[in-house]
Design a protein around this motif. Sequence first.
Motif, PDB file in Angstrom:
ATOM      1  N   TYR A 194       0.819  -1.210   0.000  1.00 17.63           N
ATOM      2  CA  TYR A 194       0.000   0.000   0.000  1.00 17.63           C
ATOM      3  C   TYR A 194       0.855   1.263   0.000  1.00 17.63           C
ATOM      4  O   TYR A 194       1.870   1.352   0.690  1.00 17.63           O
ATOM      5  CB  TYR A 194      -0.923   0.003   1.228  1.00 17.63           C
ATOM      6  CG  TYR A 194      -1.810   1.227   1.310  1.00 17.63           C
ATOM      7  CD1 TYR A 194      -2.764   1.485   0.324  1.00 17.63           C
ATOM      8  CD2 TYR A 194      -1.692   2.128   2.366  1.00 17.63           C
ATOM      9  CE1 TYR A 194      -3.581   2.606   0.401  1.00 17.63           C
ATOM     10  CE2 TYR A 194      -2.514   3.239   2.455  1.00 17.63           C
ATOM     11  CZ  TYR A 194      -3.451   3.483   1.458  1.00 17.63           C
ATOM     12  OH  TYR A 194      -4.249   4.592   1.530  1.00 17.63           O
ATOM     13  N   THR A 195       0.405   2.236  -0.771  1.00 21.73           N
ATOM     14  CA  THR A 195       0.993   3.581  -0.790  1.00 21.73           C
ATOM     15  C   THR A 195      -0.091   4.570  -0.378  1.00 21.73           C
ATOM     16  O   THR A 195      -1.072   4.740  -1.114  1.00 21.73           O
ATOM     17  CB  THR A 195       1.495   3.944  -2.193  1.00 21.73           C
ATOM     18  OG1 THR A 195       2.536   3.046  -2.576  1.00 21.73           O
ATOM     19  CG2 THR A 195       2.039   5.367  -2.222  1.00 21.73           C
ATOM     20  N   PRO A 196       0.029   5.209   0.790  1.00 23.47           N
ATOM     21  CA  PRO A 196      -1.008   6.175   1.205  1.00 23.47           C
ATOM     22  C   PRO A 196      -0.987   7.422   0.314  1.00 23.47           C
ATOM     23  O   PRO A 196      -0.024   7.684  -0.407  1.00 23.47           O
ATOM     24  CB  PRO A 196      -0.597   6.530   2.644  1.00 23.47           C
ATOM     25  CG  PRO A 196       0.323   5.436   3.079  1.00 23.47           C
ATOM     26  CD  PRO A 196       1.038   4.995   1.832  1.00 23.47           C
ATOM     27  N   PRO A 197      -2.070   8.196   0.351  1.00 25.90           N
ATOM     28  CA  PRO A 197      -2.076   9.464  -0.389  1.00 25.90           C
ATOM     29  C   PRO A 197      -0.946  10.376   0.076  1.00 25.90           C
ATOM     30  O   PRO A 197      -0.506  10.321   1.223  1.00 25.90           O
ATOM     31  CB  PRO A 197      -3.447  10.070  -0.047  1.00 25.90           C
ATOM     32  CG  PRO A 197      -4.276   8.922   0.416  1.00 25.90           C
ATOM     33  CD  PRO A 197      -3.337   7.964   1.062  1.00 25.90           C
ATOM     34  N   ARG A 198      -0.483  11.214  -0.845  1.00 27.63           N
ATOM     35  CA  ARG A 198       0.514  12.244  -0.556  1.00 27.63           C
ATOM     36  C   ARG A 198       1.847  11.673  -0.044  1.00 27.63           C
ATOM     37  O   ARG A 198       2.482  12.237   0.836  1.00 27.63           O
ATOM     38  CB  ARG A 198      -0.041  13.259   0.438  1.00 27.63           C
ATOM     39  CG  ARG A 198      -1.206  14.077  -0.092  1.00 27.63           C
ATOM     40  CD  ARG A 198      -1.564  15.197   0.895  1.00 27.63           C
ATOM     41  NE  ARG A 198      -2.538  16.103   0.343  1.00 27.63           N
ATOM     42  CZ  ARG A 198      -3.852  15.977   0.485  1.00 27.63           C
ATOM     43  NH1 ARG A 198      -4.345  14.955   1.178  1.00 27.63           N
ATOM     44  NH2 ARG A 198      -4.670  16.850  -0.049  1.00 27.63           N
ATOM     45  N   GLU A 248      -3.800   7.199  -3.890  1.00 26.15           N
ATOM     46  CA  GLU A 248      -3.362   6.080  -3.074  1.00 26.15           C
ATOM     47  C   GLU A 248      -3.292   4.868  -3.993  1.00 26.15           C
ATOM     48  O   GLU A 248      -3.947   4.828  -5.039  1.00 26.15           O
ATOM     49  CB  GLU A 248      -4.309   5.816  -1.904  1.00 26.15           C
ATOM     50  CG  GLU A 248      -5.736   5.506  -2.309  1.00 26.15           C
ATOM     51  CD  GLU A 248      -6.637   5.168  -1.118  1.00 26.15           C
ATOM     52  OE1 GLU A 248      -6.117   4.810  -0.040  1.00 26.15           O
ATOM     53  OE2 GLU A 248      -7.880   5.262  -1.286  1.00 26.15           O
ATOM     54  N   ALA A 249      -2.465   3.889  -3.625  1.00 30.87           N
ATOM     55  CA  ALA A 249      -2.250   2.764  -4.543  1.00 30.87           C
ATOM     56  C   ALA A 249      -1.968   1.491  -3.772  1.00 30.87           C
ATOM     57  O   ALA A 249      -1.614   1.509  -2.584  1.00 30.87           O
ATOM     58  CB  ALA A 249      -1.082   3.068  -5.490  1.00 30.87           C
ATOM     59  N   PHE A 250      -2.123   0.373  -4.489  1.00 28.86           N
ATOM     60  CA  PHE A 250      -1.731  -0.923  -3.961  1.00 28.86           C
ATOM     61  C   PHE A 250      -1.054  -1.690  -5.083  1.00 28.86           C
ATOM     62  O   PHE A 250      -1.586  -1.792  -6.191  1.00 28.86           O
ATOM     63  CB  PHE A 250      -2.937  -1.709  -3.436  1.00 28.86           C
ATOM     64  CG  PHE A 250      -2.561  -2.940  -2.667  1.00 28.86           C
ATOM     65  CD1 PHE A 250      -2.151  -2.847  -1.341  1.00 28.86           C
ATOM     66  CD2 PHE A 250      -2.583  -4.193  -3.262  1.00 28.86           C
ATOM     67  CE1 PHE A 250      -1.791  -3.974  -0.630  1.00 28.86           C
ATOM     68  CE2 PHE A 250      -2.222  -5.330  -2.554  1.00 28.86           C
ATOM     69  CZ  PHE A 250      -1.814  -5.217  -1.232  1.00 28.86           C
TER      70      PHE A 250
END
Length: 353
Positions: A90-94, A113-115
């Motif tokens: 997971y990549t959180p926003p910002r 946001e991404a996975f």
Amino acid sequence: MGRATAVDGVLDVPVIDISAWTDGTAADRAGIAGEIDQAARTVGFMQIRGHGIPEAAGRAFAAALDGFFGLPMDEKKALCAPSPDVNRGYTPPRTEKLSLSLGVPAAAEDLFEAFNVGAEAAAFPGLGLPEAHYPANLWPTVPGFRDAVTEWCAQAGGLARRLTGIFAHALGLPADYFGPFTDHSLDVLRMNHYLVPEQELVVDRDQMGMGAHTDYGIVTVLWADRVPGLQILDTEGRWHDVLPEPGCLLVNLGDLLARWTNDQWLSTMHRVLPPTDASGRVVRRRSAAFFHDGNWDAEISCLPGCVPVGADPLYPPTTVGRHLAEKLGGSRAGRSNANSPREAARLLAARGD
């Protein structure tokens, strides 16, 4: 890289039906390869119809995205990778600035946001592949998520490999030319979600949903909502909106294919604006990019016949692993990439209107 050609201010992203590639006549195949070649030389993006991916796989995949991104933030953050150098989880926003992959600082971190999931070393027994390049995936406990995402990876990966066969034909290469460069490919699926908290539904004009960048590998297969946001850059430095046609998947070429062809085929710069309605309020947008990037240890140098007599190639030889590390070090780890000066200059010269 990044020189899509607009005609009278209009940028056409062609729709190409590849359904006749496998069982069609020689003339059918030549026609498809010709359309791909034209799109690759002028836009670097295309819309693929007749890809054969079942609608049910797309529906299950979309439901899986909704299930994951609908989780509470603390549950999503528990699936962050142990280091930004690990391109999984997971990549959180910002937390990313995609423009740093080109060496260009951004005014603010990107909103998305991404996975990420991707090829694991365990999938290629006996090759001794480095875990640093082929790390293990992190999977949420969302019911059905792993099965739906795994199936989408298989479908998108199959399309990407079929496309490399068409690319070989279009470039006058043996049908299996790209096979030795991709038989343990560093494939990654990045699932993206654009929606900020309710109290921040209006964003600043300099805020990017996803900052300007070129894709890093060979070819990208993109599933996306028909919601505005995606833009690509033309030769004159103007940005153009792109929406996928119903039933089509967007496909764009990456840096490595541009290097192979000495920029005869384009790795086109693109970005995602915060998706908004008419009042400027952010609305939800989902996308998923399947990156077919090639073997980590494959050396990429200019193809025969792509360099004019007496000229030098535009790019020195590199390996897939080295190139991806430089790009990902910018976008994920915040280390500005100093090895993309031509792309950085193009982005800095882009028009703001």
